[in-house]
Design a protein around this motif. Structure first.
Motif, PDB file in Angstrom:
ATOM      1  N   PRO A 109       0.692   5.166  -6.436  1.00 43.74           N
ATOM      2  CA  PRO A 109       0.956   6.445  -7.013  1.00 43.74           C
ATOM      3  C   PRO A 109       1.648   7.279  -5.980  1.00 43.74           C
ATOM      4  N   LYS A 110       2.245   8.493  -6.581  1.00 44.53           N
ATOM      5  CA  LYS A 110       3.031   9.318  -5.597  1.00 44.53           C
ATOM      6  C   LYS A 110       2.427   9.924  -4.642  1.00 44.53           C
ATOM      7  N   ASP A 111       1.164   9.973  -4.385  1.00 50.45           N
ATOM      8  CA  ASP A 111       0.218  10.653  -3.441  1.00 50.45           C
ATOM      9  C   ASP A 111       0.314   9.399  -2.223  1.00 50.45           C
ATOM     10  N   GLY A 112       0.292   8.441  -2.413  1.00 51.61           N
ATOM     11  CA  GLY A 112       0.359   7.141  -1.516  1.00 51.61           C
ATOM     12  C   GLY A 112      -1.000   7.099  -1.037  1.00 51.61           C
ATOM     13  N   SER A 113      -2.094   7.114  -2.027  1.00 46.88           N
ATOM     14  CA  SER A 113      -3.376   7.040  -1.772  1.00 46.88           C
ATOM     15  C   SER A 113      -3.699   5.449  -1.887  1.00 46.88           C
ATOM     16  N   LEU A 114      -3.076   4.747  -2.391  1.00 46.52           N
ATOM     17  CA  LEU A 114      -3.296   3.244  -2.732  1.00 46.52           C
ATOM     18  C   LEU A 114      -1.930   2.742  -2.724  1.00 46.52           C
ATOM     19  N   ILE A 115      -1.865   1.326  -2.551  1.00 45.10           N
ATOM     20  CA  ILE A 115      -0.811   0.395  -2.732  1.00 45.10           C
ATOM     21  C   ILE A 115      -1.374  -0.888  -3.153  1.00 45.10           C
ATOM     22  N   PHE A 116      -0.631  -1.442  -4.070  1.00 46.54           N
ATOM     23  CA  PHE A 116      -0.781  -2.921  -4.202  1.00 46.54           C
ATOM     24  C   PHE A 116       0.393  -3.786  -3.943  1.00 46.54           C
ATOM     25  N   ASP A 117       0.316  -5.112  -3.644  1.00 47.99           N
ATOM     26  CA  ASP A 117       1.319  -5.891  -3.214  1.00 47.99           C
ATOM     27  C   ASP A 117       0.997  -7.360  -4.153  1.00 47.99           C
ATOM     28  N   ILE A 118       1.901  -8.032  -4.610  1.00 42.36           N
ATOM     29  CA  ILE A 118       1.734  -9.124  -5.528  1.00 42.36           C
ATOM     30  C   ILE A 118       2.910  -9.956  -5.371  1.00 42.36           C
ATOM     31  N   GLY A 119       2.635 -11.349  -5.101  1.00 42.18           N
ATOM     32  CA  GLY A 119       3.677 -12.164  -4.829  1.00 42.18           C
ATOM     33  C   GLY A 119       3.419 -13.595  -5.377  1.00 42.18           C
ATOM     34  N   LEU A 120       4.369 -14.404  -5.675  1.00 43.50           N
ATOM     35  CA  LEU A 120       4.288 -15.695  -6.162  1.00 43.50           C
ATOM     36  C   LEU A 120       5.601 -16.569  -5.470  1.00 43.50           C
ATOM     37  N   GLY A 121       5.082 -17.505  -4.928  1.00 44.94           N
ATOM     38  CA  GLY A 121       5.987 -18.532  -4.331  1.00 44.94           C
ATOM     39  C   GLY A 121       6.269 -19.911  -5.046  1.00 44.94           C
ATOM     40  N   TYR A 122       7.352 -20.438  -5.312  1.00 45.89           N
ATOM     41  CA  TYR A 122       7.774 -21.723  -5.900  1.00 45.89           C
ATOM     42  C   TYR A 122       8.540 -22.573  -4.839  1.00 45.89           C
ATOM     43  N   HIS A 123       7.827 -23.712  -4.453  1.00 51.05           N
ATOM     44  CA  HIS A 123       8.207 -24.617  -3.450  1.00 51.05           C
ATOM     45  C   HIS A 123       8.433 -26.023  -4.138  1.00 51.05           C
ATOM     46  N   PRO A 124       9.581 -26.127  -4.570  1.00 50.70           N
ATOM     47  CA  PRO A 124       9.837 -27.526  -5.566  1.00 50.70           C
ATOM     48  C   PRO A 124       9.849 -28.567  -4.591  1.00 50.70           C
ATOM     49  N   ASN A 125      10.325 -28.429  -3.362  1.00 47.08           N
ATOM     50  CA  ASN A 125      10.531 -29.853  -2.550  1.00 47.08           C
ATOM     51  C   ASN A 125       9.044 -29.990  -1.801  1.00 47.08           C
ATOM     52  N   ARG A 126       8.083 -29.014  -1.923  1.00 45.32           N
ATOM     53  CA  ARG A 126       6.536 -29.300  -1.210  1.00 45.32           C
ATOM     54  C   ARG A 126       5.678 -29.715  -2.381  1.00 45.32           C
ATOM     55  N   ASN A 127       6.032 -29.460  -3.682  1.00 44.41           N
ATOM     56  CA  ASN A 127       5.220 -29.606  -4.948  1.00 44.41           C
ATOM     57  C   ASN A 127       4.087 -28.633  -4.781  1.00 44.41           C
ATOM     58  N   VAL A 128       4.561 -27.329  -4.350  1.00 49.27           N
ATOM     59  CA  VAL A 128       3.462 -26.345  -4.151  1.00 49.27           C
ATOM     60  C   VAL A 128       3.966 -25.049  -4.968  1.00 49.27           C
ATOM     61  N   MET A 129       3.067 -24.217  -5.480  1.00 54.68           N
ATOM     62  CA  MET A 129       3.326 -23.028  -6.087  1.00 54.68           C
ATOM     63  C   MET A 129       2.033 -22.215  -5.220  1.00 54.68           C
ATOM     64  N   ASP A 130       2.266 -21.182  -4.889  1.00 48.76           N
ATOM     65  CA  ASP A 130       1.253 -20.325  -4.175  1.00 48.76           C
ATOM     66  C   ASP A 130       1.545 -18.589  -4.453  1.00 48.76           C
ATOM     67  N   ALA A 131       0.460 -18.015  -4.259  1.00 43.94           N
ATOM     68  CA  ALA A 131       0.531 -16.682  -4.917  1.00 43.94           C
ATOM     69  C   ALA A 131      -0.565 -15.723  -3.944  1.00 43.94           C
ATOM     70  N   PHE A 132      -0.267 -14.544  -4.229  1.00 41.31           N
ATOM     71  CA  PHE A 132      -1.281 -13.504  -3.422  1.00 41.31           C
ATOM     72  C   PHE A 132      -1.337 -12.408  -4.220  1.00 41.31           C
ATOM     73  N   ALA A 133      -2.298 -11.343  -3.971  1.00 39.60           N
ATOM     74  CA  ALA A 133      -2.563 -10.146  -4.557  1.00 39.60           C
ATOM     75  C   ALA A 133      -3.379  -9.598  -3.639  1.00 39.60           C
ATOM     76  N   GLY A 134      -2.883  -8.097  -3.156  1.00 40.57           N
ATOM     77  CA  GLY A 134      -3.662  -7.289  -2.317  1.00 40.57           C
ATOM     78  C   GLY A 134      -3.455  -5.641  -2.527  1.00 40.57           C
TER      79      GLY A 134
END
Length: 370
Positions: free
Chosen positions: A37-62
């Motif tokens: 929000p504009k008041d900066g009282s909260l922040i979320f981060d979300i991500g997803l990683g695709y690693h085709p040569n490692r046979n892995v997909m990983d993700a996070f949220a915070g």
């Protein structure tokens, strides 16, 4: 292996979409989002990683709120569903490219859940290419695009639901792909990445009808090793090449923080290719998300792309007032900012860090830079 995406036009290799141009295990593709929000009282981060040569997909949220950071992480084997952007209860969907994405986290033991849409409001910014060799080997060959926008939906933290309204919740996202340079800052699991003297800032801000992307790395003041940025216009307007960033000067005011590097305020003079200058007066707001919670640099021996088995999920909460947590979290964070440019006020985020030996800002160099 054949997937539904192989029915679409766009192949660039004589093989299926789950294969990439290089067998380098560092090849990855990453989706990343942050909102506040504009008041900066909260922040979320979300991500997803695709690693085709490692046979892995990983993700996070915070989420960071009221001095507590909530972290959720998950990993799965990529195949037999290599292009399904779902890891356990976390799912990301591109509903309309460069316009609408959907981010979902089903209820789980972390206390976090959400159903959020990203709405692109500004033209996307294509960063300058990332290319680096070290001792003859290509260690980075990556492309990345960024976009500013708004969010709508809901976010739940410990049973408390927060409504996300697009008129108040702003944010940014990026999408990167290619060989990505290794970053290891997990002191529990050496070897660690060596960092020579540097200062870097990755900053986005959006005003009414325009936005700014500012990304630079310096070995010494004015000695850039990477520079990429642009003043972007509202989605659909014709981009103006003269609004690419040509240079930047900076003055940073650091907070009196005994536990790490924390920007209090700053001033950027951003020079554009057309000869104009944007003077940004930056003030940090309360919330920031420390990216160590999303495995940036590694955490407790787990790094992006590591094979954790068929499905692995973990989570924790960090009290950001605790010195031992700040030592673990280090510096790398997404920090919400308010920015003034003349009479206009905008909002965005800033990432930053100063390496030991950089010839400016010595007052924070006793703390880790990343």
């Amino acid at each position: 292996m054949l997937t539904a995406q192989d029915d679409l036009i766009g192949h660039q290799l004589p093989t299926t979409f789950d294969h990439v141009m290089s067998s380098d295990p560092a090849w990855m593709e990453r989706l990343w989002y942050t909102g506040h929000p504009k008041d900066g009282s909260l922040i979320f981060d979300i991500g997803l990683g695709y690693h085709p040569n490692r046979n892995v997909m990983d993700a996070f949220a915070g989420v960071t709120i009221d001095g507590t950071q909530y972290n959720f992480r998950a990993s799965r084997h990529l195949r037999p569903n290599p292009l399904e952007t779902t890891v356990g209860p976390l799912k990301i969907e591109v509903l309309d490219g460069l316009r609408r994405h959907r981010l979902q986290l089903a209820p789980n033991e972390s206390g976090l859940a959400f159903d959020i849409e990203f709405l692109g409001t500004m033209n996307a910014h294509e960063e300058e290419p990332h290319f680096r060799r070290r001792n003859g080997r290509v260690t980075e060959h990556m492309a990345r695009g960024q976009q500013l926008g708004a969010y709508r939906g809901w976010l739940e933290v410990d049973g408390q639901r927060h409504a996300i309204e697009s008129q108040d919740w702003l944010g940014q996202r990026d999408h990167s792909w290619g060989i990505r340079a290794e970053m290891r800052t997990d002191e529990s699991h050496p070897p660690l990445t060596f960092y020579p003297p540097f200062f870097y800032a990755w900053t986005t801000v959006q005003f009414a009808g325009r936005g700014l992307h500012v990304f630079f790395k310096e070995r010494a003041p004015g000695e850039f090793i990477y520079l990429s940025g642009e003043e972007v216009l509202s989605l659909g307007q014709k981009p103006q090449r003269g609004r690419r960033m040509a240079g930047v000067n900076h003055e940073i005011e650091w907070a009196d923080d005994p536990h790490g590097q924390t920007v209090r305020a700053g001033k950027f003079e951003v020079k554009l290719d057309d000869g104009s200058t944007r003077v940004l007066h930056i003030r940090t707001l309360p919330a920031r998300y420390f990216l160590k919670g999303g495995l940036y640099g590694g955490l407790n021996g787990w790094f992006h792309g590591d094979d954790k088995g068929k499905l692995h999920i973990e989570h924790e909460r960090w009290d950001l007032d605790a010195p031992e947590i700040r030592k673990l979290a280090r510096t790398l964070c997404d920090h919400v900012i308010e920015v003034r440019d003349g009479n206009e006020v905008g909002y965005g985020i800033m990432e930053y860090g100063v390496g030991a030996g950089y010839a400016k800002y010595p007052q924070v160099q006793q703390h880790p830079p990343i």
